[in-house]
Design an enzyme around this catalytic site. Structure first.
Site, short mmCIF file in Angstrom:
data_model
loop_
_atom_site.label_atom_id
_atom_site.label_comp_id
_atom_site.label_asym_id
_atom_site.label_seq_id
_atom_site.Cartn_x
_atom_site.Cartn_y
_atom_site.Cartn_z
N ASN A 136 0.83 -1.21 0.00
CA ASN A 136 0.00 0.00 0.00
C ASN A 136 0.87 1.27 0.00
O ASN A 136 0.37 2.36 0.19
CB ASN A 136 -0.95 -0.01 1.21
CG ASN A 136 -0.19 -0.04 2.53
OD1 ASN A 136 1.04 0.02 2.55
ND2 ASN A 136 -0.91 -0.13 3.64
N HIS A 138 3.38 1.89 2.13
CA HIS A 138 3.93 2.35 3.42
C HIS A 138 5.45 2.20 3.46
O HIS A 138 6.02 1.35 2.78
CB HIS A 138 3.25 1.65 4.62
CG HIS A 138 3.59 0.21 4.83
ND1 HIS A 138 2.69 -0.69 5.37
CD2 HIS A 138 4.71 -0.51 4.61
CE1 HIS A 138 3.26 -1.86 5.49
NE2 HIS A 138 4.48 -1.79 5.03
N GLU A 143 1.39 4.19 7.47
CA GLU A 143 0.34 3.75 6.55
C GLU A 143 -0.23 4.93 5.76
O GLU A 143 -0.10 6.08 6.18
CB GLU A 143 -0.78 3.09 7.36
CG GLU A 143 -0.35 1.87 8.16
CD GLU A 143 -0.15 0.62 7.31
OE1 GLU A 143 0.32 0.71 6.17
OE2 GLU A 143 -0.46 -0.47 7.84
C1 F6R Z 1 9.54 -3.38 8.24
C2 F6R Z 1 9.02 -2.25 7.51
C3 F6R Z 1 7.98 -2.40 6.44
C4 F6R Z 1 8.41 -3.36 5.33
C5 F6R Z 1 7.32 -3.47 4.28
C6 F6R Z 1 7.66 -4.48 3.20
O1 F6R Z 1 10.51 -2.98 9.18
O2 F6R Z 1 9.43 -1.19 7.80
O3 F6R Z 1 7.74 -1.14 5.88
O4 F6R Z 1 9.59 -2.88 4.73
O5 F6R Z 1 6.12 -3.87 4.89
O6 F6R Z 1 7.67 -5.75 3.77
P1 F6R Z 1 8.25 -6.99 2.98
O7 F6R Z 1 9.70 -6.75 2.80
O8 F6R Z 1 7.99 -8.17 3.88
O9 F6R Z 1 7.51 -7.07 1.68
#
Ligand code: F6R
Length: 245
Positions: A136, A138, A143
């Site tokens: 999304n 973030h 968010e």
């Molecule tokens: C985790 C974080 C999140 C992840 C994001 C992508 O510390 O800050 O922003 O980077 O949710 O997650 P993955 O890498 O699991 O797709």
């Protein structure tokens, strides 16, 4: 902004680890901003390999993590504290007291946010900040919303984030719905940012973040206004929409 196109996740990890290693060689007490999730795993395994083969030492390095789930102890199998130990800290020569992660079990999470900001102020500027991107848009757990967060905040995770994270838990009901997250204003203070993305599922959001409007409904889009050195390292699949455009 520099964009590096890697062939696969291993190559993303190799390029990212090389950047981080350069920062540590230049500044042995570098402050590293670290992320969790699937994306940085190949980066961490490459850093561990470099350490084992004597290419790099973390003895003077310091770290701050972006976020932690509220309600999980550092020992919980899905806490980010445990993730960092299992994927990086336990395998390198970093000193435990130099590694910082928000406290998921803090009785008062809002006070913990303030304490984390005070810590960030004491530690000084992050030398290199590693980021992944959520589906999304973030970054950390900031968010989509109506404004860009400034300081560390207590976040209610969106349905889409809870669903995405449920893959790591035995049941969806066990996924925490709140997290403590470094704010975007804090993230943008880093000297350098490495944004990593892997896989086709990130292609659309990566293109919106880097080429679309700068809007809090895509928090990562703020990186277009970042004043420091931004390097995007992504595999061909994650870059596919950008390459089309
Ligand atoms: C985790 C974080 C999140 C992840 C994001 C992508 O510390 O800050 O922003 O980077 O949710 O997650 P993955 O890498 O699991 O797709």
């Amino acid at each position: 902004m520099k964009i590096i196109c890697a062939e696969n996740d291993r190559e993303v990890g190799r390029y990212a680890a090389k950047y981080i290693a350069e920062v540590i060689r230049e500044r042995p007490n570098a402050l590293l901003g670290l992320a969790t999730g699937s994306t940085p795993m190949t980066t961490y395994s490459e850093l561990v390999r470099m350490y084992r083969e004597g290419e790099i030492s973390f003895a003077g390095a310091r770290t701050v993590n972006l976020d932690e789930y509220v309600g999980l102890s550092p020992e919980h199998s899905q806490s980010y504290a445990r993730f960092m130990r299992e994927n990086l800290f336990d395998h390198i020569d970093i000193r435990a007291e130099n590694c910082h992660i928000p406290g998921g079990l803090a009785k008062d999470p809002i006070a913990e946010c303030k304490a984390y900001d005070d810590l960030l102020d004491r530690l000084g500027r992050v030398d290199i900040q590693l980021l992944g991107i959520g589906h999304n848009g973030h970054i950390a757990f900031n968010e989509p919303g109506e404004h860009f967060t400034k300081d560390t905040t207590l976040v209610e995770l969106t349905e889409s984030t809870v669903s995405a994270n449920s893959r790591f838990f035995n049941s969806r009901d066990l996924v925490p719905t709140r997290a403590i997250s470094m704010g975007i204003g804090r993230i943008l203070k880093a000297r350098k940012i490495l944004l990593l993305a892997i896989g086709q599922s990130k292609a659309e959001i990566l293109a919106r973040a880097l080429l679309g409007d700068v809007t809090p409904s895509v928090p990562a889009s703020i990186l277009q206004f970042y004043q420091g050195e931004l390097t995007v390292i992504a595999d061909r699949k994650a870059l596919s929409r950008i390459l089309e455009k």
